[in-house]
Design an enzyme around this catalytic site. Structure first.
Site, PDB file in Angstrom:
ATOM      1  CB  CYS A  70      -0.934   0.010   1.207  1.00  0.00           C
ATOM      2  SG  CYS A  70      -2.170  -1.288   1.194  1.00  0.00           S
ATOM      3  CE1 TYR A 279      -5.260 -11.583 -24.921  1.00  0.00           C
ATOM      4  CE2 TYR A 279      -6.701  -9.857 -25.778  1.00  0.00           C
ATOM      5  CZ  TYR A 279      -5.530 -10.598 -25.861  1.00  0.00           C
ATOM      6  OH  TYR A 279      -4.641 -10.344 -26.872  1.00  0.00           O
ATOM      7  CB  CYS A 367      -4.765  -3.198 -14.798  1.00  0.00           C
ATOM      8  SG  CYS A 367      -3.760  -4.596 -15.323  1.00  0.00           S
TER       9      CYS A 367
END
EC number: 2.1.1.189
Length: 410
Positions: A70, A279, A367
């Protein structure tokens, strides 16, 4: 070296001149004590925070600043969203509005805990062989302590050896949760065949599904050939009135709470009635669009994903065609909308064929914006123009973002 962080790199590190500083944000005053060279970049190894930026907040996790999971947990959430928009525009040249995650804590539906002689947890930032031993993870689950305790009990009762970076019996503990069903899947990833079955089922007696995955290589990743030890073959997740089946061999979007936003974004960009979903994985988009009335064909190279997608279609009483095979070999003619959601490497040369044969409407889900823009500039831009784009924050407290881009033939 002391100074003010002026901005962030494309991978979310604070920028101080030529030095990149992890866990530092615009407006922070920092003093860099030592640095290291990595992939041609100078990264702060040790630094002091002299003065906090007004956009900084205390990290919720006590391992924040060491655990590499994070990077942006110390940044106000609205500032995270602003920076993601800025980075996306800087990388792609495209302005896109971002939609935040409905939940920013306990949102992840999967976690891979590395099991080592130094503890069970996650890798330290920039230190691939240093483990931060944890008993909580506020981005994953409120039950993290339960999972770690059960793993320790199993190791203690069986005497199996954790991974020591060269060898060992058990390498990873993978946990998946159905956030909206409450179901739990445990997957022990090990270098030996299933062992201590009784101890395993007792330690993880709370789980709906328990797997043992045999790992035949020494690569440091949570992959293996799964064997069902106890319980159900799948766990279920419920999204927008659909049941998605989850299996250890397949990928599922990691943020169940933000997934509806992603699905609706794709739906809003789709045109016509016939959709080709390349995909397609476990049918994340295909199943949702079929429920909305589209005639959908999904193509996926992972045969296990195809099997799971077909079972999910049956469970939901949906008529969807799922075809096993490479997306690059699919027939592109006869559809009004093409959806591509390629792996992080992007489409590469396949984008040349899409530019030549693809339908009027193309939806690119990514992404990895840097790979999208390469695909677009190299080939897709010759035939398509960008008509719209939206960002979805599937990954709070990280620099990562999911982009949905609508392209139309010129």
């Amino acid at each position: 070296m002391r100074g003010i962080i002026k901005g962030v790199s494309n991978d979310g590190l604070g920028v101080l001149g030529e030095v990149l500083v992890p866990f530092a944000y615009p407006g922070d005053v920092v003093e860099v004590i030592s640095t290291r060279e990595r992939f041609g970049r100078t990264i702060a190894r040790d630094f002091k925070l002299v003065k906090s930026s007004p956009i900084r907040v205390p990290g919720k996790c006590r391992y924040f600043g060491r655990c590499g999971g994070c990077l942006w947990q110390g940044l106000k959430y609205r500032e995270q969203l602003k920076l993601k928009e800025e980075i996306f525009k800087r990388v792609t040249g495209v302005e896109a509005e971002i939609k935040g995650s409905p939940r920013i804590w306990f949102f992840r539906n999967i976690s891979n805990f590395i099991v080592t002689v130094n503890g069970i947890g996650f890798k330290e930032f920039g230190m691939p062989r240093t483990v931060v031993s944890v008993d909580e993870c506020p981005v994953f689950s409120e039950r993290t302590k339960l999972y770690i305790r059960a793993m320790k009990r199993f190791l203690r009762e069986t005497g199996l050896n954790p991974w020591n970076w060269k060898n060992g019996d058990v390498h990873y503990l993978q946990v998946r949760e159905g956030k909206f069903t409450g179901e739990v899947m445990i997957n022990v990833i090990a270098h030996i065949p299933p062992s201590g079955r009784e101890e395993l089922t007792e330690a993880f007696g709370f789980a709906d599904s328990v797997y043992w995955s045999l790992k035949r290589d020494k690569r440091d990743d949570p992959k293996g050939i799964p064997t069902l030890i106890k319980g159900n073959e799948f766990i279920r997740e419920s999204i927008e009135g659909l049941v998605y089946l989850i299996h250890p061999s397949t990928f599922f979007q990691t943020n169940s709470y933000a997934l509806p936003i992603l699905l609706k974004a794709v739906e809003s960009f789709a045109e016509g009635s016939k959709v080709l979903d390349l995909y397609s994985g476990v049918g994340t988009f295909s199943l949702y669009l079929a429920k909305k009335g589209f005639e959908v064909t999904g193509v996926e190279v992972n045969e296990e994903s195809v099997r799971v997608a077909k079972k999910s279609a049956e469970v939901n009483s949906l008529d969807v065609s799922f075809i096993p095979g490479r997306a690059e070999d699919a027939k592109l003619k006869g559809y009004e909308t093409l959806i591509v959601d390629p792996p992080r490497k992007g489409l590469k040369d396949f984008s040349k064929r899409i530019a030549k044969e693809g339908p009027e409407n193309l939806i690119y889900v990514s992404c990895n914006p840097s790979k999208f823009v390469l695909d677009y500039r190299n080939y897709l831009s010759k035939a398509y123009k960008i008509e719209d784009a939206v960002l979805i924050d599937m990954f709070p407290h990280t620099p990562h973002v999911e982009a949905v881009v609508k392209l139309r033939r010129r």
